[in-house]
Motif scaffolding. Structure first.
Motif, PDB file in Angstrom:
ATOM      1  N   VAL A 480      -7.370 -13.754   7.209  1.00 33.24           N
ATOM      2  CA  VAL A 480      -6.335 -13.280   6.107  1.00 33.24           C
ATOM      3  C   VAL A 480      -6.532 -14.387   5.207  1.00 33.24           C
ATOM      4  O   VAL A 480      -5.974 -15.410   5.551  1.00 33.24           O
ATOM      5  CB  VAL A 480      -5.094 -12.822   6.715  1.00 33.24           C
ATOM      6  CG1 VAL A 480      -4.481 -12.438   5.534  1.00 33.24           C
ATOM      7  CG2 VAL A 480      -5.333 -11.379   7.634  1.00 33.24           C
ATOM      8  N   ALA A 481      -6.782 -14.163   3.920  1.00 36.53           N
ATOM      9  CA  ALA A 481      -6.608 -15.251   2.839  1.00 36.53           C
ATOM     10  C   ALA A 481      -4.967 -15.677   2.704  1.00 36.53           C
ATOM     11  O   ALA A 481      -4.206 -14.805   3.048  1.00 36.53           O
ATOM     12  CB  ALA A 481      -7.005 -14.852   1.559  1.00 36.53           C
ATOM     13  N   ALA A 482      -4.784 -16.460   1.961  1.00 35.97           N
ATOM     14  CA  ALA A 482      -3.646 -16.897   1.535  1.00 35.97           C
ATOM     15  C   ALA A 482      -2.738 -16.171   0.909  1.00 35.97           C
ATOM     16  O   ALA A 482      -3.272 -15.305   0.054  1.00 35.97           O
ATOM     17  CB  ALA A 482      -3.697 -18.428   0.685  1.00 35.97           C
ATOM     18  N   ASP A 483      -1.298 -15.790   1.323  1.00 33.86           N
ATOM     19  CA  ASP A 483      -0.591 -14.865   0.533  1.00 33.86           C
ATOM     20  C   ASP A 483      -1.115 -13.236   0.913  1.00 33.86           C
ATOM     21  O   ASP A 483      -0.527 -12.234   0.164  1.00 33.86           O
ATOM     22  CB  ASP A 483      -0.613 -15.042  -0.904  1.00 33.86           C
ATOM     23  CG  ASP A 483       0.322 -16.481  -1.182  1.00 33.86           C
ATOM     24  OD1 ASP A 483       1.326 -16.708  -0.163  1.00 33.86           O
ATOM     25  OD2 ASP A 483       0.102 -17.105  -2.147  1.00 33.86           O
ATOM     26  N   GLY A 484      -1.997 -13.429   1.755  1.00 36.71           N
ATOM     27  CA  GLY A 484      -2.743 -11.870   2.056  1.00 36.71           C
ATOM     28  C   GLY A 484      -3.529 -11.522   0.842  1.00 36.71           C
ATOM     29  O   GLY A 484      -3.611 -10.154   1.066  1.00 36.71           O
ATOM     30  N   ALA A 485      -4.062 -12.156   0.174  1.00 32.84           N
ATOM     31  CA  ALA A 485      -4.858 -11.794  -1.115  1.00 32.84           C
ATOM     32  C   ALA A 485      -5.984 -10.986  -0.629  1.00 32.84           C
ATOM     33  O   ALA A 485      -6.406 -10.406  -1.522  1.00 32.84           O
ATOM     34  CB  ALA A 485      -5.070 -13.210  -1.791  1.00 32.84           C
ATOM     35  N   SER A 486      -6.490 -11.033   0.400  1.00 29.25           N
ATOM     36  CA  SER A 486      -7.667 -10.325   0.853  1.00 29.25           C
ATOM     37  C   SER A 486      -7.432  -8.915   1.339  1.00 29.25           C
ATOM     38  O   SER A 486      -8.328  -8.263   1.678  1.00 29.25           O
ATOM     39  CB  SER A 486      -8.435 -11.078   2.260  1.00 29.25           C
ATOM     40  OG  SER A 486      -7.559 -11.221   3.316  1.00 29.25           O
ATOM     41  N   LEU A 487      -5.960  -8.672   1.313  1.00 29.95           N
ATOM     42  CA  LEU A 487      -5.682  -7.418   1.673  1.00 29.95           C
ATOM     43  C   LEU A 487      -4.916  -6.591   0.462  1.00 29.95           C
ATOM     44  O   LEU A 487      -4.532  -7.175  -0.479  1.00 29.95           O
ATOM     45  CB  LEU A 487      -4.588  -7.401   2.883  1.00 29.95           C
ATOM     46  CG  LEU A 487      -5.415  -7.938   4.079  1.00 29.95           C
ATOM     47  CD1 LEU A 487      -3.858  -8.197   5.031  1.00 29.95           C
ATOM     48  CD2 LEU A 487      -6.160  -7.166   4.842  1.00 29.95           C
TER      49      LEU A 487
END
Length: 592
Positions: A480-487
């Motif tokens: 999961v990318a920082a701050d959930g950017a990949s979601l």
């Protein structure tokens, strides 16, 4: 007389507060055993260095006596070994000190009261834990381990040359007053220069961290040129601070070189005069000349150590601020709370009793009173700035009430440890707080018990998250990318719901949980919330009137005051503000 306290305060700001600096030193948990070992190695090195002039004087005066050659070889081998051990111990001591100091500084940042960050940007303080601490602690350890051995060498060396002639000792000390003045004045310059540089590093770091996090916003407004100018301005401020430091360093080098040359001239003149008068012989002259050079070098080093300490004081200005910042609770209280028996799970009532609170001079809440019975759902509604989120902040003790009392169950929240108190809440907010890592780490963040994959899957299924988790490469172990950017926003919110379900806390706090979602996703999240947390005590903050029709209670807020409490139908009849809010939303085409 009235101006004197202000003058003293200005002096502390300009030259640094020793009391605050020493308080920081006590708090950062320096590795004293390793520092003591490095200190002993430095003492050994300086003691061994005392033998250099007498060991090499005979050779330098023309003697090739075998014993003198053998002594010189043994000396230089010993010198190399001691120097290596000294260098290694010093390096280990510095690295251990930096590690311990960062642990303490970061721990201090996590326990600082929330209100402190209203006035101090967290991004600017991060460089204090990285750049500032490393430079300051390195300088501090150098000072602690080297200042006394350096003084020891000077005293011992002067005692040896005093055995030749007391005038030789006098020649070494004649410029001491000038050196003292130089040390004090330049040290103050260096403190101010270092404080300026590291302060501006923090400003630049904070600016870049904020902008990099919001690059899409910059691009959306095609504001790259203006941001470039802003960044360039911050870089220029840092450049100017660095130039001031460079000027101080140049002045320091020039003055130091001048004093060194003058000291060398004085010692040479004294030595030559005593040699010509027959008061010392050629071997003593050579030994004295070598001693004098080392003593002068040691004086320069001691002045440098003091300047280094003042520089460290300047580097650590923001670290001192972090250490002195008001804390929510002490480190010991945090440890005791963590080791305490867990609070039983269930439902708890919540009650606000005549609560008032202000952010500085801005009044946020005025005499607020209402109760949320255990196991019921209450919505808090109102226009922006009405104090809704402040109520949750006071409940979780991110801030303390100015007046009145907040109760959880039968107890005042101020009488419970923060760790246990906050462990009794589940929290779902608008931006779905998610850190980088794996899906598994997102789901288990802040949960201090072992959780099986079966529990994770069940919670994800209840939150409607398992379907998309299965499709991610790695499933529960997907990145999961920082701050959930990949979601997507909906995916992040569902992960948070699953996490809070696993947390199984007494009270569920919802702060605009669906405002950032599309209508279909918002509806699905809403259904998941009331299905998963049925029977829990729920406090919901929302502008979406469609979420509150079936709530057990609605609290209407305006400018920090309660304007009405009751169920939906009753408030439509009795509360004009509530009725206006509902009708306005209906006119805008939103469901109500």
């Amino acid at each position: 007389m009235k101006g004197k306290p202000r003058d003293r305060a200005n002096a502390r700001q300009a030259y640094g507060s020793w009391r605050a600096f020493l308080r920081m030193v006590r708090q950062i948990n320096l590795p004293w055993p390793m520092i003591a070992l490095a200190f002993l190695c430095e003492m050994g090195y300086n003691h061994l260095l005392l033998a250099l002039p007498t060991t090499t004087a005979a050779l330098m005066s023309g003697s090739l006596d075998p014993q003198a050659l053998r002594d010189a070889v043994i000396y230089y081998i010993s010198y190399g070994v001691v120097l290596f051990v000294d260098f290694w111990c010093m390096g280990v001591a510095k690295n251990m000190a930096i590690r311990n100091a960062r642990d303490k500084a970061w721990g201090g940042m996590t326990r600082i009261q929330t209100g402190y960050y209203d006035e101090h940007a967290p991004a600017q303080l991060t460089s204090a834990v990285t750049n500032d601490l490393e430079a300051a602690v390195t300088s501090l350890v150098s000072f602690i381990t080297s200042i006394i051995p350096g003084c020891y060498y000077i005293v011992a060396a002067m005692a040896k040359i005093g055995e030749y002639d007391f005038l030789l000792t006098l020649s070494v000390l004649v410029l001491l007053p000038i050196k003292w003045v130089y040390m004090v004045v330049v040290s103050r310059w260096m403190y101010k220069a270092e404080a300026g540089v590291y302060g501006r590093i923090g400003v630049l770091t904070g600016y870049l961290a904020e902008r990099v996090k919001n690059l899409s916003l910059i691009k959306y407004y095609t504001n790259e040129d203006e941001e470039l100018e802003n960044g360039a301005s911050a870089c220029k401020d840092l450049f100017r601070a660095n130039m001031k430091r460079t000027k101080v360093e140049c002045a320091n080098t020039g003055i130091s070189t001048g004093i060194t040359l003058l000291q060398s001239l004085v010692t040479v003149i004294f030595g030559v005069l005593l040699l010509q008068s027959g008061r010392i012989d050629i071997a003593q002259w050579v030994a004295f000349f070598l001693f004098a050079a080392q003593i002068n070098s040691r004086f320069v080093e001691i002045i440098g150590y003091w300047q280094t300490l003042k520089s460290a004081q300047g580097m650590a200005v923001r670290v001192v601020e972090i250490m002195d910042a008001p804390k929510e609770q002490s480190e010991q209280e945090t440890k005791e709370a963590a080791s305490a028996a867990p609070v039983s799970k269930g439902s708890e009532s919540v009650e606000f009793q005549n609560v008032s609170f202000a952010y500085g001079e801005k009044q946020a809440l005025k005499n607020v009173s209402f109760a949320v019975p255990a196991g019921t759902a209450t919505a808090i509604v109102g226009l922006c700035g009405s104090g809704k989120t402040t109520l949750l902040n006071l409940l979780e003790r991110f801030y303390e009430t100015d007046e009145g009392c907040v109760r959880l169950g039968h107890g005042d929240v101020r009488k419970e440890s923060l760790t246990n108190l906050r462990g009794r809440f589940s929290y779902v907010q608008q931006d779905a707080g998610v850190f980088s890592g794996t899906v598994r780490e997102v789901l288990t963040y802040g949960i201090r018990r072992s959780i099986s994959d079966r529990e994770l899957i069940e919670a994800a299924q209840n939150a409607g998250a398992w379907e998309f988790i299965q499709k991610l490469p790695g499933g529960l172990d997907a990145s999961v990318a920082a701050d959930g950017a990949s979601l997507s926003g909906g995916q992040r919110q569902r992960l948070v719901l699953a996490r809070e379900f696993l947390r199984d806390a007494d009270v569920l706090l919802l702060d605009e949980p669906t405002s950032a979602l599309d209508a279909k996703t918002a509806k699905a999240v809403e259904e998941a919330i009331f299905r998963m947390f049925r029977g829990k005590t729920i406090l919901l903050i929302t502008h979406d009137m469609s979420l509150i029709r079936n709530m057990d209670q609605i609290v209407v807020m305006q400018e920090g005051e309660v304007k009405g409490t009751g169920r939906y139908e009753g408030l439509m009849d009795s509360c004009p503000l509530f009725r206006d809010m509902v009708q306005t939303q209906q006119l805008e085409g939103e469901p109500a």
